[in-house]
Design a protein around this motif. Structure first.
Motif, short mmCIF file in Angstrom:
data_model
loop_
_atom_site.label_atom_id
_atom_site.label_comp_id
_atom_site.label_asym_id
_atom_site.label_seq_id
_atom_site.Cartn_x
_atom_site.Cartn_y
_atom_site.Cartn_z
N SER A 64 0.82 -1.21 0.00
CA SER A 64 0.00 0.00 0.00
C SER A 64 0.85 1.26 0.00
O SER A 64 1.94 1.31 0.58
N TRP A 65 0.31 2.28 -0.65
CA TRP A 65 0.95 3.59 -0.75
C TRP A 65 0.97 4.29 0.61
O TRP A 65 1.94 4.95 0.95
N GLN A 66 -0.10 4.14 1.38
CA GLN A 66 -0.20 4.80 2.68
C GLN A 66 -0.46 3.77 3.77
O GLN A 66 -0.70 2.60 3.51
N ARG A 67 -0.45 4.25 5.00
CA ARG A 67 -0.67 3.38 6.15
C ARG A 67 -2.12 2.92 6.18
O ARG A 67 -3.04 3.72 6.21
N PRO A 68 -2.36 1.61 6.14
CA PRO A 68 -3.75 1.14 6.20
C PRO A 68 -4.37 1.39 7.57
O PRO A 68 -3.68 1.41 8.59
N LEU A 69 -5.66 1.60 7.56
CA LEU A 69 -6.41 1.81 8.79
C LEU A 69 -7.35 0.63 9.02
O LEU A 69 -7.49 -0.25 8.17
N ILE A 78 -2.47 -6.57 3.55
CA ILE A 78 -1.96 -5.27 3.11
C ILE A 78 -0.74 -4.89 3.93
O ILE A 78 -0.79 -4.87 5.17
N ILE A 79 0.36 -4.59 3.26
CA ILE A 79 1.59 -4.15 3.92
C ILE A 79 1.98 -2.79 3.35
O ILE A 79 2.13 -2.64 2.13
N GLN A 80 2.11 -1.82 4.20
CA GLN A 80 2.49 -0.48 3.77
C GLN A 80 3.92 -0.48 3.27
O GLN A 80 4.84 -1.03 3.90
N ILE A 102 11.92 0.97 8.95
CA ILE A 102 11.90 -0.50 9.00
C ILE A 102 12.05 -0.97 10.44
O ILE A 102 11.33 -1.86 10.91
N ILE A 103 12.97 -0.35 11.16
CA ILE A 103 13.20 -0.73 12.56
C ILE A 103 11.98 -0.35 13.40
O ILE A 103 11.52 -1.15 14.23
N GLU A 104 11.45 0.85 13.20
CA GLU A 104 10.31 1.30 13.99
C GLU A 104 9.10 0.40 13.78
O GLU A 104 8.38 0.08 14.74
N ARG A 105 8.88 -0.02 12.54
CA ARG A 105 7.71 -0.86 12.24
C ARG A 105 7.99 -2.35 12.44
O ARG A 105 7.11 -3.18 12.26
N ARG A 106 9.21 -2.69 12.79
CA ARG A 106 9.63 -4.07 13.05
C ARG A 106 9.32 -4.98 11.85
O ARG A 106 8.82 -6.10 12.00
N LEU A 107 9.65 -4.49 10.66
CA LEU A 107 9.43 -5.27 9.45
C LEU A 107 10.43 -6.41 9.36
O LEU A 107 11.62 -6.23 9.68
#
Length: 614
Positions: A64-69, A78-80, A102-107
């Motif tokens: 996804s282009w933006q953060r999903p809600l 869906i992965i931002q 990447i670190i903040e979102r723990r991808l």
């Protein structure tokens, strides 16, 4: 009677919690991020050569282009993407911001899709540089332009002209300086990213690199500017000397001669009837040169750093060969010129990335809705990508729109309806495509119900599996169930046999197909949709009928009355009260019957079933 049985196809399971979330719509508040979803499996290193059946079995994946809600913010398909605007970021700073996110979102491995927005989109018009500042340039680098006046923004490479005979002097397909500048940016980005990886195990290899570099030169760029620029290019020394990217060292003069020197009158525009043959040819040259420049500056450098990572660029990395009948070409979605302005070109991305959005209202055929016209033209374009250059190629990651997106196009306010998402996804699933780039704008970024609805629509499309087929009348000329699952031009063929009945038809075919549907989705259903892509070698006098088993009466109910058989047809039939046609175990039976006065052969490219909810 010939009987064909098949393995049970893996079914997608999207958590049942979507029902409550869709009902609540925009009242659902985003929850704090929980633990990251489990790592996704990496796709095969060569998706074009991937096993068709395996690709059809795979669940969908949306970058996804933006953060999903809503529901997809916590889990789901869906992965931002990690999206950074490179217009005002140096390469090291851009890499640092990517790694920090990447670190903040723990991808984890398999979840990192990097999108460098506006990569290489500096330069262009020096009086209006699109808010990019002096960003790195690729397609429209000033040093690759034609001779011109300094315009008060002199650069070391600029050449002064006695007069500005070409207002759009920067619009050429020569990209030597642009490739060098963007390549240096990408090399520095990769070096910094790998440096961060070496010092921090929380930064995995990227799985995808998607680009949104759109500042390319095409005939549609201005009404007359591209034509005048091309005419001036014929008087430039580089016309004979400088290779055009992507054409094996050939100059623009050589390419023009090979094309038969299509007429290009600088007094007209790219739309002038006498210039149209040139416009179509030059559009393919521009697209191929653009993607070759992306390859030289980005794709091949990414492959060298991370061999399993795949790259694409919006629109340019979609390749068609122009062959076949109808020809395999790209039909641009904008403007009334679609009746003649098409193009084909080679591309160099690992993945093909067409844009499958709304199409201009003038593209509609008689009696066609906006949704039907968009899906029909998307089908034509995707089929061209799949079957060009020897196909089938399943390395397609199309750009699609999020339901609820609001914007103005062609001076018309537009909102993406649920039907566009559902019908587009259903068509793409029939073609074995399982990976997508989901674009959304600010109108949906504030609305959780759009995201919840999208997951519900994807859930509907992937809720069914084709589990078997019986040929009850006729002789099967093939036995692969996958021939019925996807429209990959390897159809399931059945030859008619003579009947003992009297009446309208003396020859017939009859297929009984079976599907499985996840019972957890029944609460969403209002109708059941059947889509049949097929053709027949003898249409005259032939009729087709479709039947669904009504489990409440244990009888076969016709979906429609008899209709004339057609040479090639895409049938979409919806029936209300869908629950009658699904047994407690989720079984659905569909019968496809053709009858005619003479022997005939049917070929079914795809048969699909899915529920349509609110």
């Amino acid at each position: 009677m010939t009987r064909h049985r098949a393995r049970t196809i893996a079914r997608v399971s999207i958590a049942a919690g979507v029902l409550l979330l869709v009902a609540l719509g925009s009242c659902v508040m985003p929850m704090p991020p929980g633990p990251p979803p489990p790592p996704l499996p990496l796709p095969p290193s060569d998706p074009s050569a991937a096993d068709t059946a395996s690709n059809l079995d795979a669940p969908p994946l949306f970058w996804s282009w933006q953060r999903p809600l809503g529901r997809p913010a916590r889990s789901g398909p869906i992965i931002q993407m990690v999206r950074k605007n490179t217009a005002r970021l140096g390469p090291a700073a851009a890499a640092d911001r990517v790694c920090d996110e990447i670190i903040e979102r723990r991808l984890q491995t398999g979840q990192v899709a990097i999108l460098l927005q506006n990569f290489g989109m500096g330069d262009g018009d020096p009086d209006r540089i699109n808010g990019m500042g002096r960003a790195p340039a690729l397609y429209q680098h000033w040093c690759d332009g034609l001779a011109h006046r300094a315009r008060g923004r002199a650069q070391p490479c600029e050449r002064l002209a006695a007069a500005d005979e070409v207002p759009q002097w920067w619009m050429t397909v020569w990209m030597k300086h642009g490739v060098a500048e963007s390549r240096a940016y990408m090399d520095a980005f990769i070096a910094r990213y790998r440096q961060r990886q070496a010092s921090d195990r929380r930064v995995p290899d990227p799985t995808r690199f998607h680009f949104d570099t759109e500042g390319l030169v095409v005939p549609q760029k201005t009404a007359s500017g591209t034509v005048k620029a091309f005419d001036a290019m014929r008087r430039d020394p580089r016309w004979q000397l400088e290779p055009v990217p992507g054409f094996d060292g050939r100059s623009l003069e050589t390419l023009y001669e090979e094309a038969g020197r299509p007429a290009c009158d600088p007094a007209g525009s790219w739309q002038t009837p006498g210039n149209r043959r040139w416009s179509v040819w030059y559009a393919g040259v521009c697209m191929q040169a653009a993607d070759a420049a992306m390859n030289d500056s980005a794709y091949r450098r990414i492959r060298a750093a991370w061999p399993t990572c795949m790259s694409s660029n919006y629109r340019t990395s979609s390749r068609t060969d122009g062959a076949g009948d109808p020809p395999r070409v790209i039909i641009p979605r904008g403007g009334s010129s679609h009746r003649w302005f098409t193009y084909h070109h080679r591309a160099f991305g690992d993945l093909q990335a067409p844009e499958l959005y709304w199409v201009h209202p003038s593209h509609r055929q008689a009696g066609e809705s906006a949704v039907t016209s968009a899906v029909r033209e998307a089908r034509q374009n995707v089929d061209a990508l799949i079957h060009s250059f020897g196909g089938p190629h399943l390395n397609i990651t199309p750009w699609i729109e999020l339901v609820g997106d609001e914007y103005t196009a062609w001076n018309t306010p537009m909102v993406v309806p649920p039907a566009l998402n559902r019908e587009m996804l259903a068509m793409l699933r029939r073609r074995g495509i399982r990976e997508f780039i989901l674009w959304s704008n600010d109108s949906t970024q504030r609305n959780a119900s759009s995201w919840n609805a999208f997951v519900m629509l994807a859930d509907q499309v992937w809720s069914t599996s084709l589990t078997g087929v019986e040929v009850e009348r006729g002789t099967a000329l093939g036995a692969a169930l996958t021939d019925l699952e996807a429209a990959l031009r390897d159809p399931f063929r059945v030859q008619s046999t003579q009947t003992e009945e009297t009446g309208a038809g003396r020859f017939a075919t009859r297929l009984r197909t079976s599907f499985h549907l996840d019972r957890a989705r029944l609460g969403l259903m209002q109708e059941l949709v059947v889509v049949l892509e097929s053709w027949i070698d003898r249409a005259a006098g032939t009729t087709m009928r479709l039947f669904l088993r009504d489990w409440s009466t244990d009888s076969m109910t016709p979906l429609r009355g008899s209709a004339p058989g057609q040479q090639r047809v895409v049938e979409r039939v919806a029936t209300p009260d869908a629950n009658r046609f699904i047994d407690p175990d989720g079984r659905i039976e569909l019968v496809i019957e053709h009858r005619g006065p003479a022997p005939f052969t049917i070929a079914i490219d795809a048969v699909q079933m899915y529920p349509a909810g609110p």
